[in-house]
Design an enzyme around this catalytic site. Structure first.
Site, short mmCIF file in Angstrom:
data_model
loop_
_atom_site.label_atom_id
_atom_site.label_comp_id
_atom_site.label_asym_id
_atom_site.label_seq_id
_atom_site.Cartn_x
_atom_site.Cartn_y
_atom_site.Cartn_z
N TYR A 287 0.83 -1.20 0.00
CA TYR A 287 0.00 0.00 0.00
C TYR A 287 0.87 1.25 0.00
O TYR A 287 2.08 1.19 0.18
CB TYR A 287 -0.90 0.02 1.24
N TYR B 223 -13.11 6.46 -1.12
CA TYR B 223 -12.15 7.56 -1.00
C TYR B 223 -12.67 8.83 -1.69
O TYR B 223 -12.93 9.84 -1.05
CB TYR B 223 -10.81 7.18 -1.64
N ASP C 133 -11.62 -6.58 0.87
CA ASP C 133 -10.66 -5.84 0.03
C ASP C 133 -11.29 -5.46 -1.32
O ASP C 133 -10.82 -4.53 -1.98
CB ASP C 133 -9.36 -6.64 -0.17
N GLY D 100 0.27 3.75 2.24
CA GLY D 100 0.51 3.91 3.66
C GLY D 100 -0.54 3.16 4.45
O GLY D 100 -1.56 2.76 3.90
N MET D 101 -0.24 2.92 5.72
CA MET D 101 -1.23 2.29 6.60
C MET D 101 -1.21 3.07 7.90
O MET D 101 -0.15 3.25 8.51
CB MET D 101 -0.90 0.81 6.80
N GLU D 102 -2.40 3.50 8.31
CA GLU D 102 -2.53 4.45 9.40
C GLU D 102 -2.40 3.82 10.78
O GLU D 102 -3.17 4.15 11.67
CB GLU D 102 -3.87 5.18 9.27
N HIS E 215 -2.66 12.18 4.50
CA HIS E 215 -3.75 11.19 4.53
C HIS E 215 -3.66 10.31 5.78
O HIS E 215 -4.61 10.19 6.53
CB HIS E 215 -3.69 10.34 3.25
N GLU E 216 -2.49 9.72 5.99
CA GLU E 216 -2.37 8.80 7.13
C GLU E 216 -2.51 9.54 8.46
O GLU E 216 -3.10 9.02 9.40
CB GLU E 216 -1.04 8.03 7.06
N HIS F 17 -6.09 10.13 9.37
CA HIS F 17 -6.74 8.95 9.95
C HIS F 17 -6.69 8.96 11.48
O HIS F 17 -7.45 8.25 12.13
CB HIS F 17 -6.08 7.67 9.44
N GLU G 35 -12.43 6.36 4.86
CA GLU G 35 -11.60 6.82 3.75
C GLU G 35 -12.11 8.11 3.08
O GLU G 35 -11.31 8.93 2.63
CB GLU G 35 -11.43 5.70 2.72
#
Ligand SMILES: [Zn+2]
Length: 639
Positions: free
Chosen positions: A277, A391, A383, A279-281, A305-306, A309, A328
């Site tokens: 990905y 988003y 998913d 990023g992952m928050e 963005h992250e 979150h 999102e």
């Protein structure tokens, strides 16, 4: 028990009862709910497994019901139960049949007074939420690396737990690693901890399971601000610290808009390139792809963005994956507000115009049922819902509310929304009820202008939706059009001060121009994609790409977004000089957003499909299981 039919919880809010049904968890939190998890693991790189225990603290409301947990490919050795942590006694368990999407339910009968359960287990080498990297796959090339990715339902592949975003837990962890490696988690991380292979963590705020995260590697740390910092491998750390130096500024800007940052520190971990990905928050510790390190801060929208979150998603969380847009859509809207606060309005306009373009392209290719914000994911892999719809359509809906009610009123609403639902997991119905009470009912004349039901329950986008435009893009389009019609030579395109966003818009506009007459409107208008180009048109498009390449060296671009867009066009127009770079890109980058569309584009012609399969055969072992699952399906990979 029918695993699809259970009630997650009864949440009483605003005086209404909202029943959230999570189709993606076997758990029964309405009878026995996990409140805290204490983890203890050995990280065994040679076997590619975590081995240890998970001790769950349970709150019981139906004394005769067992505890039901989610698992996927876990090897359960034994379980023990206890009352208040005193004297653990051997317990029994049954592991049900495994479902392809959901994994297997683990049912543990509970003695009358029991409120703790300890599970002795190990993960499998193919765990969907873990990626074990060989030293060759890292930047340093000397040490192995492990990282987790739990969203949407992969936490169950490395921890037996109630894997639903409606179940929030606190956690503690004790992790043993090879002595020279550092472990970090989505918890309190002490950057000055000695590197000795023995680490302890505490997460004291209740979070949903998909935010539990772990990484282990040869990591360094650099301070960015009083409460911000970055972790990365040694060869990357200086570049990462330079690129991310505005992080503290972003935290301050977001607090000014939406209230205090409630998680203590905000650090970023820059991972090796196979991270699937952007990023992952993960709370307190965003995981990020190294593809955002462009050298000019042009791709730090990902950090905005992250970080966003930390309010939308981590603080107020979607109760089920069908409510993903609450995470999102809000976050994409907040991301652009942060960018505007830190980098100015023109940057926001460009990002919003690119977002609208992506949304229109996505809508052109999706089924109606997948264009709905409050999507029905029953029987599907969660998913599948992760398209541009939650988003970009979600963000466009919030933009519509902002424009209709005015920024001051809408900001006040958002701030109170985050406060009202802080540390809760909520459904779309709860959001709509709160919106009605706190905004719509106060201004009935304005409310009549926003078709809330159509936004949330219908496919497509309402006719009254905003159409973000960018004056900077309008300038780019004028130049692109003159170049396409050969009014100006390539050397006269004034690119010197272009940002990444302007380059991306230029390339997309030019691609459209190869297909048809360029559209006359300015700034992010929807337009056709490059599909269906005839052979003659491809030849001339490839020749024109050659002109751009000689002037701007796009095939060699080190900016991942520009390189991706260029390579996609190279496949569409059969621009062969870019093919070696395409192969190199697919073999070195694992971010699904980039690699999946490139394979899909290749697979549209028989020769392209052969090339895709040949590259994929080599690249597949280096990709993350999440990316592999998608691309296997796209390419109909055997086995
Ligand atoms: Zn997000």
């Amino acid at each position: 028990m029918n695993r699809f039919l259970f009630c997650l919880c009864l949440i009483i809010s605003l005086g209404i009862m909202t029943r959230a049904q999570d189709f993606h968890s076997y758990a029964n939190p309405s009878a026995a709910r996990v409140r805290h998890i204490d983890l203890d693991w050995d990280v065994l790189f040679d076997q590619k497994i975590l081995k240890g225990t998970a001790t769950l603290t349970i709150e019981r409301t139906s004394p005769d019901k067992p505890l039901i947990l989610d698992t996927r490919d876990l090897k359960i050795e034994k379980v023990e139960t206890s009352a208040d942590g005193k004297q653990y006694a051997p317990g029994t368990f049954t592991l049900g049949a495994s479902d392809k999407i959901l994994g297997a339910p683990l049912t543990i009968p509970l003695p009358a007074q029991a409120n703790r359960v300890r599970i002795y287990y190990s993960t499998s080498p193919g765990a969907s939420g873990l990626q074990w990297l060989a030293p060759a796959q890292t930047a340093g090339k000397k040490e192995p690396f492990l990282f987790t990715q739990s969203e949407a339902i992969h936490a169950r592949s490395w921890i037996p737990l109630q894997d639903s975003p409606a179940v929030r837990v606190t956690y503690t962890a004790h992790v043993r690693t090879p002595r020279n490696l550092l472990a970090v988690m989505s918890a309190e991380n002490d950057a000055s901890t000695p590197v000795d292979g023995d680490y302890s963590f505490r997460m004291t705020q209740p979070i949903p399971s998909y935010l539990i995260a772990l990484a282990v590697g040869d990591l360094r740390f650099r301070k960015l601000g009083p409460r911000t910092g970055v972790y990365a491998e040694a060869p990357v750390i200086d570049r990462a610290a330079r690129e991310l130096s505005d992080t503290e500024k972003m935290v301050v800007a977001t607090e000014r808009l939406y209230g205090p940052y409630r998680w203590g520190r905000y650090d970023i971990l820059v991972l090796p390139p196979s991270f699937p990905y952007g990023g992952m928050e993960n709370p307190r510790l965003t995981f990020a792809t190294p593809t955002i390190l462009a050298g000019d801060k042009s791709l730090v929208s990902l950090v905005a963005h992250e970080l966003a979150h930390s309010w939308s998603g981590n603080l107020v969380t979607n109760a089920t994956w069908g409510d993903l847009w609450l995470n999102e859509g809000f976050t994409t809207y907040l991301e652009r507000r942060i960018l505007e606060a830190v980098y100015g309005r023109p940057r926001e306009e460009m990002e919003a115009a690119l977002g609208l373009r992506d949304l229109n392209e996505e809508i052109a290719s999706l089924d109606d049922r997948d264009e709905i914000l409050h999507i029905d994911l029953k029987g599907r892999d969660p998913d599948d819902g992760s398209t541009d719809i939650p988003y970009e359509k979600g963000a466009l809906f919030l933009r519509h509310l902002e424009q209709t009610f005015g920024r001051a009123r809408f900001d006040r609403f958002l701030k109170s929304y985050f406060n009202h639902f802080a540390f809760q997991s909520i459904t779309t119905d709860q959001f709509v009820a709160y919106l009605k009470q706190d905004l719509l009912d106060k201004y009935p004349a304005l409310s009549a202008k926003v078709p809330v039901d159509e936004w949330i329950k219908k496919p497509g986008v309402p006719a009254s939706a905003p159409r973000p435009t960018s004056p900077k893009f309008a300038q780019v389009e004028r130049q692109a059009q003159r170049w396409l019609s050969r009014e100006i030579p390539t050397t006269r395109i004034a690119t010197a001060r272009w940002t990444t966003q302007e380059w991306l818009h230029f390339l997309k506009f030019v691609q459209d121009g190869f297909v048809s007459e360029p559209p006359a409107s300015a700034g992010g208008s929807p337009s056709p994609t490059g599909r269906g180009l005839g052979e003659g048109a491809k030849l001339s498009a490839a020749a024109r790409m050659g002109e751009l390449d000689r002037a701007f060296h796009l095939t060699r671009s080190g900016n991942s977004e520009i390189a991706f867009q260029w390579l996609l066009m190279s496949i569409r127009n059969q621009y062969e000089p870019a093919y070696p770079r395409l192969e190199e890109f697919l073999l070195s980058v694992g971010r699904r957003k980039f690699i999946r569309p490139l394979y899909q584009e290749l697979a549209k012609t028989p020769e392209g499909k052969q090339r895709a399969l040949a590259i994929y055969r080599r690249a597949r072992p280096t990709y993350h299981p999440i990316a592999v699952t998608s691309i296997d399906a796209d390419l109909k990979w055997p086995g």
